[in-house]
Design a protein around this motif. Structure first.
Motif, PDB file in Angstrom:
ATOM      1  N   LEU A  66      -1.018   4.196   3.123  1.00 28.69           N
ATOM      2  CA  LEU A  66       0.341   4.719   2.818  1.00 28.69           C
ATOM      3  C   LEU A  66       1.243   4.599   3.898  1.00 28.69           C
ATOM      4  CD1 LEU A  66      -0.915   8.165   0.932  1.00 28.69           C
ATOM      5  CD2 LEU A  66       0.267   6.176  -0.111  1.00 28.69           C
ATOM      6  N   GLU A  67       0.639   4.531   5.205  1.00 18.80           N
ATOM      7  CA  GLU A  67       1.402   4.387   6.335  1.00 18.80           C
ATOM      8  C   GLU A  67       2.149   3.088   6.375  1.00 18.80           C
ATOM      9  OE1 GLU A  67      -1.456   5.416   6.547  1.00 18.80           O
ATOM     10  OE2 GLU A  67      -1.423   7.328   7.046  1.00 18.80           O
ATOM     11  N   ASN A  68       1.322   2.143   6.167  1.00 17.49           N
ATOM     12  CA  ASN A  68       2.049   0.617   6.316  1.00 17.49           C
ATOM     13  C   ASN A  68       3.023   0.288   5.034  1.00 17.49           C
ATOM     14  OD1 ASN A  68       0.691  -0.219   8.408  1.00 17.49           O
ATOM     15  ND2 ASN A  68      -1.039  -0.847   7.007  1.00 17.49           N
ATOM     16  N   GLU A  69       2.454   1.126   3.873  1.00 23.23           N
ATOM     17  CA  GLU A  69       3.414   0.889   2.652  1.00 23.23           C
ATOM     18  C   GLU A  69       4.783   1.675   2.851  1.00 23.23           C
ATOM     19  OE1 GLU A  69       3.010  -0.886   0.038  1.00 23.23           O
ATOM     20  OE2 GLU A  69       1.009  -1.182   0.724  1.00 23.23           O
ATOM     21  N   MET A  70       4.870   2.685   3.848  1.00 28.00           N
ATOM     22  CA  MET A  70       6.146   3.215   4.198  1.00 28.00           C
ATOM     23  C   MET A  70       7.025   2.399   4.946  1.00 28.00           C
ATOM     24  SD  MET A  70       6.311   6.227   2.278  1.00 28.00           S
ATOM     25  CE  MET A  70       5.590   5.322   1.087  1.00 28.00           C
ATOM     26  N   VAL A  71       6.246   1.844   5.863  1.00 32.26           N
ATOM     27  CA  VAL A  71       7.034   0.889   6.862  1.00 32.26           C
ATOM     28  C   VAL A  71       7.490  -0.420   6.185  1.00 32.26           C
ATOM     29  CG1 VAL A  71       6.454  -0.748   8.837  1.00 32.26           C
ATOM     30  CG2 VAL A  71       5.694   1.456   8.935  1.00 32.26           C
ATOM     31  N   GLN A  72       6.785  -0.876   5.080  1.00 31.04           N
ATOM     32  CA  GLN A  72       7.294  -1.859   4.291  1.00 31.04           C
ATOM     33  C   GLN A  72       8.431  -1.533   3.541  1.00 31.04           C
ATOM     34  OE1 GLN A  72       6.297  -5.039   4.642  1.00 31.04           O
ATOM     35  NE2 GLN A  72       4.819  -4.372   6.237  1.00 31.04           N
ATOM     36  N   ALA A  73       8.688  -0.239   3.079  1.00 30.87           N
ATOM     37  CA  ALA A  73       9.589   0.175   2.149  1.00 30.87           C
ATOM     38  C   ALA A  73      10.731   0.407   3.066  1.00 30.87           C
ATOM     39  CB  ALA A  73       9.227   1.911   1.485  1.00 30.87           C
ATOM     40  N   ALA A  74      10.711   0.836   4.240  1.00 29.49           N
ATOM     41  CA  ALA A  74      11.696   1.002   5.266  1.00 29.49           C
ATOM     42  C   ALA A  74      12.519  -0.457   5.566  1.00 29.49           C
ATOM     43  CB  ALA A  74      11.487   1.857   6.291  1.00 29.49           C
ATOM     44  N   THR A  75      11.518  -1.384   5.819  1.00 26.27           N
ATOM     45  CA  THR A  75      12.000  -2.705   5.877  1.00 26.27           C
ATOM     46  C   THR A  75      12.650  -3.494   4.711  1.00 26.27           C
ATOM     47  OG1 THR A  75      10.079  -3.019   7.316  1.00 26.27           O
ATOM     48  CG2 THR A  75      11.080  -5.085   6.803  1.00 26.27           C
ATOM     49  N   ARG A 110      10.683  -5.997  -4.744  1.00 23.31           N
ATOM     50  CA  ARG A 110       9.474  -5.982  -3.530  1.00 23.31           C
ATOM     51  C   ARG A 110       9.377  -4.130  -3.438  1.00 23.31           C
ATOM     52  NH1 ARG A 110       9.139  -6.421   2.919  1.00 23.31           N
ATOM     53  NH2 ARG A 110       6.666  -6.408   2.913  1.00 23.31           N
ATOM     54  N   GLN A 111      10.447  -3.434  -3.805  1.00 23.87           N
ATOM     55  CA  GLN A 111      10.515  -2.044  -3.435  1.00 23.87           C
ATOM     56  C   GLN A 111       9.640  -1.395  -4.867  1.00 23.87           C
ATOM     57  OE1 GLN A 111      11.806  -0.550  -0.905  1.00 23.87           O
ATOM     58  NE2 GLN A 111      11.491   1.597  -1.423  1.00 23.87           N
ATOM     59  N   SER A 112       9.719  -2.096  -5.855  1.00 23.71           N
ATOM     60  CA  SER A 112       8.882  -1.817  -7.081  1.00 23.71           C
ATOM     61  C   SER A 112       7.451  -1.839  -6.905  1.00 23.71           C
ATOM     62  CB  SER A 112       9.391  -2.351  -8.454  1.00 23.71           C
ATOM     63  OG  SER A 112       8.731  -2.310  -9.448  1.00 23.71           O
ATOM     64  N   VAL A 113       7.251  -3.163  -6.265  1.00 23.48           N
ATOM     65  CA  VAL A 113       5.843  -3.366  -6.007  1.00 23.48           C
ATOM     66  C   VAL A 113       5.241  -2.379  -5.055  1.00 23.48           C
ATOM     67  CG1 VAL A 113       4.135  -4.933  -5.108  1.00 23.48           C
ATOM     68  CG2 VAL A 113       5.939  -5.690  -6.840  1.00 23.48           C
ATOM     69  N   VAL A 158       2.061   2.677  -3.708  1.00 28.13           N
ATOM     70  CA  VAL A 158       1.790   4.066  -3.446  1.00 28.13           C
ATOM     71  C   VAL A 158       1.397   4.955  -4.485  1.00 28.13           C
ATOM     72  CG1 VAL A 158       3.050   6.062  -2.762  1.00 28.13           C
ATOM     73  CG2 VAL A 158       3.571   3.817  -1.837  1.00 28.13           C
ATOM     74  N   ALA A 159       1.505   4.564  -5.673  1.00 25.57           N
ATOM     75  CA  ALA A 159       1.344   5.179  -6.804  1.00 25.57           C
ATOM     76  C   ALA A 159      -0.482   4.994  -7.112  1.00 25.57           C
ATOM     77  CB  ALA A 159       1.974   4.836  -8.175  1.00 25.57           C
ATOM     78  N   HIS A 160      -0.906   4.115  -6.777  1.00 29.13           N
ATOM     79  CA  HIS A 160      -2.302   3.561  -6.916  1.00 29.13           C
ATOM     80  C   HIS A 160      -3.010   4.006  -5.465  1.00 29.13           C
ATOM     81  CE1 HIS A 160      -2.116   2.198 -10.900  1.00 29.13           C
ATOM     82  NE2 HIS A 160      -0.928   1.710 -10.692  1.00 29.13           N
ATOM     83  N   GLY A 188     -10.758   0.832  -5.979  1.00 34.01           N
ATOM     84  CA  GLY A 188     -10.947  -0.447  -6.315  1.00 34.01           C
ATOM     85  C   GLY A 188      -9.531  -1.284  -6.279  1.00 34.01           C
ATOM     86  N   TYR A 189      -8.376  -0.495  -6.143  1.00 40.07           N
ATOM     87  CA  TYR A 189      -6.973  -1.030  -6.504  1.00 40.07           C
ATOM     88  C   TYR A 189      -6.809  -1.803  -5.191  1.00 40.07           C
ATOM     89  CZ  TYR A 189      -1.970  -1.549  -7.165  1.00 40.07           C
ATOM     90  OH  TYR A 189      -1.023  -2.148  -7.189  1.00 40.07           O
ATOM     91  N   ARG A 190      -6.098  -3.283  -5.553  1.00 42.55           N
ATOM     92  CA  ARG A 190      -5.969  -4.138  -4.289  1.00 42.55           C
ATOM     93  C   ARG A 190      -4.165  -4.119  -4.354  1.00 42.55           C
ATOM     94  NH1 ARG A 190      -9.686  -4.214  -1.826  1.00 42.55           N
ATOM     95  NH2 ARG A 190      -9.005  -5.936  -0.353  1.00 42.55           N
ATOM     96  N   ALA A 191      -3.820  -3.588  -3.077  1.00 41.81           N
ATOM     97  CA  ALA A 191      -2.346  -3.679  -2.881  1.00 41.81           C
ATOM     98  C   ALA A 191      -1.827  -5.054  -3.200  1.00 41.81           C
ATOM     99  CB  ALA A 191      -2.054  -3.429  -1.598  1.00 41.81           C
ATOM    100  N   GLN A 192      -0.626  -5.073  -3.493  1.00 45.35           N
ATOM    101  CA  GLN A 192       0.293  -6.363  -3.627  1.00 45.35           C
ATOM    102  C   GLN A 192       1.642  -6.386  -3.110  1.00 45.35           C
ATOM    103  OE1 GLN A 192       0.500  -6.320  -7.930  1.00 45.35           O
ATOM    104  NE2 GLN A 192      -1.268  -7.469  -8.301  1.00 45.35           N
ATOM    105  N   ASP A 193       1.961  -7.642  -2.852  1.00 48.88           N
ATOM    106  CA  ASP A 193       3.298  -7.691  -2.294  1.00 48.88           C
ATOM    107  C   ASP A 193       4.015  -8.999  -2.810  1.00 48.88           C
ATOM    108  OD1 ASP A 193       5.702  -7.299  -0.675  1.00 48.88           O
ATOM    109  OD2 ASP A 193       4.648  -7.489   0.952  1.00 48.88           O
TER     110      ASP A 193
END
Length: 131
Positions: free
Chosen positions: A97-106, A21-24, A29-31, A36-41
């Protein structure tokens, strides 16, 4: 004894899930600026733990080969998520980016929990051995 083995396998699968999950999340974040990039989880751990088949389908090249066994764990498939609803990206990108950082902390907390369980099981095993 057997119950602690299952807990050990679960802790290992949980740590592997958190690493995936951290890799995803880092890929999201890199994209963040890619149009048109769609975030994944990955799917939640509770949904995917124990979903790997008990038997592997291996190619046998000799009649004496034994069938293999899959290690219990999970099959972490990816799913598209839209975390940009609050930001309203105009380029069609669904990364916030804000939500990705929250997900990274979780995810970090999940990984540390798995390592804590694994470490406790190791300490219990050492105590049982008399060491």
């Amino acid at each position: 004894m057997f119950r602690s083995l299952e807990l050990s396998r679960m802790a290992q699968a949980m740590a592997t899930h958190a690493a995936k999950r951290q890799s995803v999340i880092s890929q999201n974040v890199a994209h963040a600026d890619t149009p048109g990039y769609r975030a994944q989880d990955v799917h939640p751990f509770s949904d995917v733990y124990g979903t790997t088949p008990d038997r592997l389908t291996l190619r046998t090249t000799h009649e004496g080969h034994l069938p293999g066994r899959a290690a219990p764990g999970f099959a972490a498939g990816l799913r598209a998520v839209d975390r940009s609803a609050a930001t309203g990206n105009v380029n069609g990108n669904s990364v916030s980016l804000e939500n990705e950082m929250v997900q990274a902390a979780t995810t970090r907390l999940s990984y540390e929990t798995a390592l804590g369980v694994y470490s406790s099981l190791r300490a219990i095993t050492r105590a049982a051995r008399g060491g």
